[in-house]
Design an enzyme around this catalytic site. Sequence first.
Site, PDB file in Angstrom:
ATOM      1  N   ASN A   9      33.440  55.593  39.860  1.00 43.81           N
ATOM      2  CA  ASN A   9      33.882  54.206  40.081  1.00 43.81           C
ATOM      3  C   ASN A   9      32.913  53.318  39.311  1.00 43.81           C
ATOM      4  O   ASN A   9      31.788  53.108  39.755  1.00 43.81           O
ATOM      5  CB  ASN A   9      33.852  53.897  41.588  1.00 43.81           C
ATOM      6  CG  ASN A   9      34.160  52.433  41.875  1.00 43.81           C
ATOM      7  OD1 ASN A   9      34.614  51.696  40.998  1.00 43.81           O
ATOM      8  ND2 ASN A   9      33.911  52.019  43.107  1.00 43.81           N
ATOM      9  N   TRP A  10      33.371  52.863  38.153  1.00 40.89           N
ATOM     10  CA  TRP A  10      32.473  52.059  37.309  1.00 40.89           C
ATOM     11  C   TRP A  10      32.230  50.668  37.863  1.00 40.89           C
ATOM     12  O   TRP A  10      31.356  49.959  37.395  1.00 40.89           O
ATOM     13  CB  TRP A  10      33.065  51.921  35.901  1.00 40.89           C
ATOM     14  CG  TRP A  10      33.065  53.169  35.086  1.00 40.89           C
ATOM     15  CD1 TRP A  10      32.467  54.362  35.398  1.00 40.89           C
ATOM     16  CD2 TRP A  10      33.692  53.358  33.812  1.00 40.89           C
ATOM     17  NE1 TRP A  10      32.691  55.269  34.395  1.00 40.89           N
ATOM     18  CE2 TRP A  10      33.439  54.677  33.415  1.00 40.89           C
ATOM     19  CE3 TRP A  10      34.442  52.534  32.970  1.00 40.89           C
ATOM     20  CZ2 TRP A  10      33.909  55.197  32.209  1.00 40.89           C
ATOM     21  CZ3 TRP A  10      34.922  53.047  31.778  1.00 40.89           C
ATOM     22  CH2 TRP A  10      34.653  54.364  31.405  1.00 40.89           C
ATOM     23  N   LYS A  11      33.074  50.236  38.793  1.00 38.08           N
ATOM     24  CA  LYS A  11      33.005  48.849  39.282  1.00 38.08           C
ATOM     25  C   LYS A  11      33.116  47.906  38.082  1.00 38.08           C
ATOM     26  O   LYS A  11      33.821  48.231  37.125  1.00 38.08           O
ATOM     27  CB  LYS A  11      31.733  48.647  40.114  1.00 38.08           C
ATOM     28  CG  LYS A  11      31.586  49.748  41.184  1.00 38.08           C
ATOM     29  CD  LYS A  11      30.541  49.505  42.199  1.00 38.08           C
ATOM     30  CE  LYS A  11      30.536  50.684  43.179  1.00 38.08           C
ATOM     31  NZ  LYS A  11      29.605  50.482  44.290  1.00 38.08           N
ATOM     32  N   HIS A  93      38.169  49.628  48.765  1.00 40.13           N
ATOM     33  CA  HIS A  93      36.711  49.750  48.609  1.00 40.13           C
ATOM     34  C   HIS A  93      36.036  48.648  49.423  1.00 40.13           C
ATOM     35  O   HIS A  93      36.539  47.527  49.507  1.00 40.13           O
ATOM     36  CB  HIS A  93      36.334  49.643  47.130  1.00 40.13           C
ATOM     37  CG  HIS A  93      34.913  50.032  46.890  1.00 40.13           C
ATOM     38  ND1 HIS A  93      33.858  49.190  47.178  1.00 40.13           N
ATOM     39  CD2 HIS A  93      34.360  51.182  46.440  1.00 40.13           C
ATOM     40  CE1 HIS A  93      32.730  49.819  46.913  1.00 40.13           C
ATOM     41  NE2 HIS A  93      33.003  51.033  46.466  1.00 40.13           N
ATOM     42  N   GLU A  95      33.663  46.786  48.790  1.00 37.25           N
ATOM     43  CA  GLU A  95      33.391  45.549  48.033  1.00 37.25           C
ATOM     44  C   GLU A  95      34.651  44.681  47.954  1.00 37.25           C
ATOM     45  O   GLU A  95      34.559  43.457  47.962  1.00 37.25           O
ATOM     46  CB  GLU A  95      32.856  45.911  46.642  1.00 37.25           C
ATOM     47  CG  GLU A  95      31.425  46.452  46.729  1.00 37.25           C
ATOM     48  CD  GLU A  95      31.043  47.465  45.663  1.00 37.25           C
ATOM     49  OE1 GLU A  95      31.726  47.543  44.620  1.00 37.25           O
ATOM     50  OE2 GLU A  95      30.052  48.187  45.886  1.00 37.25           O
ATOM     51  N   GLU A 165      33.237  56.222  52.765  1.00 38.32           N
ATOM     52  CA  GLU A 165      32.079  55.586  52.140  1.00 38.32           C
ATOM     53  C   GLU A 165      31.375  54.700  53.166  1.00 38.32           C
ATOM     54  O   GLU A 165      31.782  53.541  53.368  1.00 38.32           O
ATOM     55  CB  GLU A 165      32.518  54.718  50.958  1.00 38.32           C
ATOM     56  CG  GLU A 165      33.185  55.490  49.851  1.00 38.32           C
ATOM     57  CD  GLU A 165      33.011  54.793  48.507  1.00 38.32           C
ATOM     58  OE1 GLU A 165      32.452  55.423  47.600  1.00 38.32           O
ATOM     59  OE2 GLU A 165      33.394  53.623  48.387  1.00 38.32           O
ATOM     60  N   GLY A 171      25.330  52.108  46.994  1.00 39.54           N
ATOM     61  CA  GLY A 171      24.417  51.423  46.082  1.00 39.54           C
ATOM     62  C   GLY A 171      23.033  51.197  46.650  1.00 39.54           C
ATOM     63  O   GLY A 171      22.230  50.467  46.075  1.00 39.54           O
ATOM     64  N   SER A 211      25.775  56.498  47.290  1.00 37.59           N
ATOM     65  CA  SER A 211      24.534  57.036  46.730  1.00 37.59           C
ATOM     66  C   SER A 211      24.578  58.549  46.532  1.00 37.59           C
ATOM     67  O   SER A 211      23.548  59.221  46.645  1.00 37.59           O
ATOM     68  CB  SER A 211      23.320  56.622  47.577  1.00 37.59           C
ATOM     69  OG  SER A 211      23.206  55.210  47.611  1.00 37.59           O
ATOM     70  N   GLY A 232      29.525  55.869  42.355  1.00 41.97           N
ATOM     71  CA  GLY A 232      29.316  54.594  41.664  1.00 41.97           C
ATOM     72  C   GLY A 232      28.247  54.725  40.602  1.00 41.97           C
ATOM     73  O   GLY A 232      28.494  55.148  39.476  1.00 41.97           O
ATOM     74  N   GLY A 233      27.019  54.372  40.976  1.00 40.18           N
ATOM     75  CA  GLY A 233      25.909  54.325  40.026  1.00 40.18           C
ATOM     76  C   GLY A 233      25.777  55.555  39.145  1.00 40.18           C
ATOM     77  O   GLY A 233      25.590  55.444  37.928  1.00 40.18           O
TER      78      GLY A 233
HETATM   79  P1  PGA Z   1      27.259  54.338  44.733  1.00 33.85           P
HETATM   80  O1  PGA Z   1      28.725  53.689  44.913  1.00 33.85           O
HETATM   81  O2  PGA Z   1      27.480  55.770  44.325  1.00 33.85           O
HETATM   82  O3  PGA Z   1      26.618  53.520  43.644  1.00 33.85           O
HETATM   83  O4  PGA Z   1      26.586  54.210  46.049  1.00 33.85           O
HETATM   84  C1  PGA Z   1      29.764  54.422  45.493  1.00 33.85           C
HETATM   85  C2  PGA Z   1      30.991  53.562  45.569  1.00 33.85           C
HETATM   86  O5  PGA Z   1      30.871  52.352  45.814  1.00 33.85           O
HETATM   87  O6  PGA Z   1      32.119  54.058  45.403  1.00 33.85           O
END
Ligand code: PGA
Length: 248
Positions: A9-11, A93, A95, A165, A171, A211, A232-233
Amino acid sequence: MRKNIVAGNWKMNKNLQEGVTFAKELEAALAGKTLKCDVIIGTPFIHLASVASSTKLGVAAQNCADKASGAYTGEVSAAMVASTGAKYVILGHSERRTYYGETDAILKEKTLLALANGLSPIFCIGETKEEREKNVHFDVVKKQTVDALFGLSAEDFSKIVIAYEPVWAIGTGLTATSAQAQEMHAFIRKTIADKYGKEVADNTSILYGGSANGGNAKELFGCPDIDGGLIGGASLDVEKFIPVIEGF
Ligand code: PGA
């Protein structure tokens, strides 16, 4: 069918050129390997068509509109996402829920439109830190699942991928322990079994996100109810993403 999946997930990261270059590099790096999971990258909308046409990787949008079409300036419909060649859409998600006010009712509409257009939703659920501290995390996750998804037919539900999640892990570097994640994944699978039966539940892929990285993927993916990750990251660099994929 239940599959092992690692989805990035590049966001809101990478411009178009960077995204296409990344996808081609990832595909080339994976070419000689025997993969034990499907690999998906979740890109911003503008990358979808280019990435889908220049690689064989699975491609996911990170959102779609809750309306089919019409005067909704700035929105992107599920039909538009499908027309790019993307096969998945990340929905719900945290966010999107927190910053853009997406409720379970809105997510129910998005899910129906995604399915109607042949997309598989990667549907995110998860509790906040406060909710876990109050010991209501199981109730929260169950309510998110029931309210947005349990109106679906068993046939439609079988096209859903769940991503658990925990918001406190996204993050933050604070990964859920494999025991915490497994406990919740087993609970989610039981919740699905109670509604749709054991066969549907056993065939549902439930991913962990928050994470996850090359250092913890193996332990997480080794748990019986964890079928992969939403990353994500660690999905933003090919060298960091590959060790997660190799967690299987
Ligand atoms: P993260 O993000 O791996 O950076 O914690 C995961 C996500 O939001 O899908």
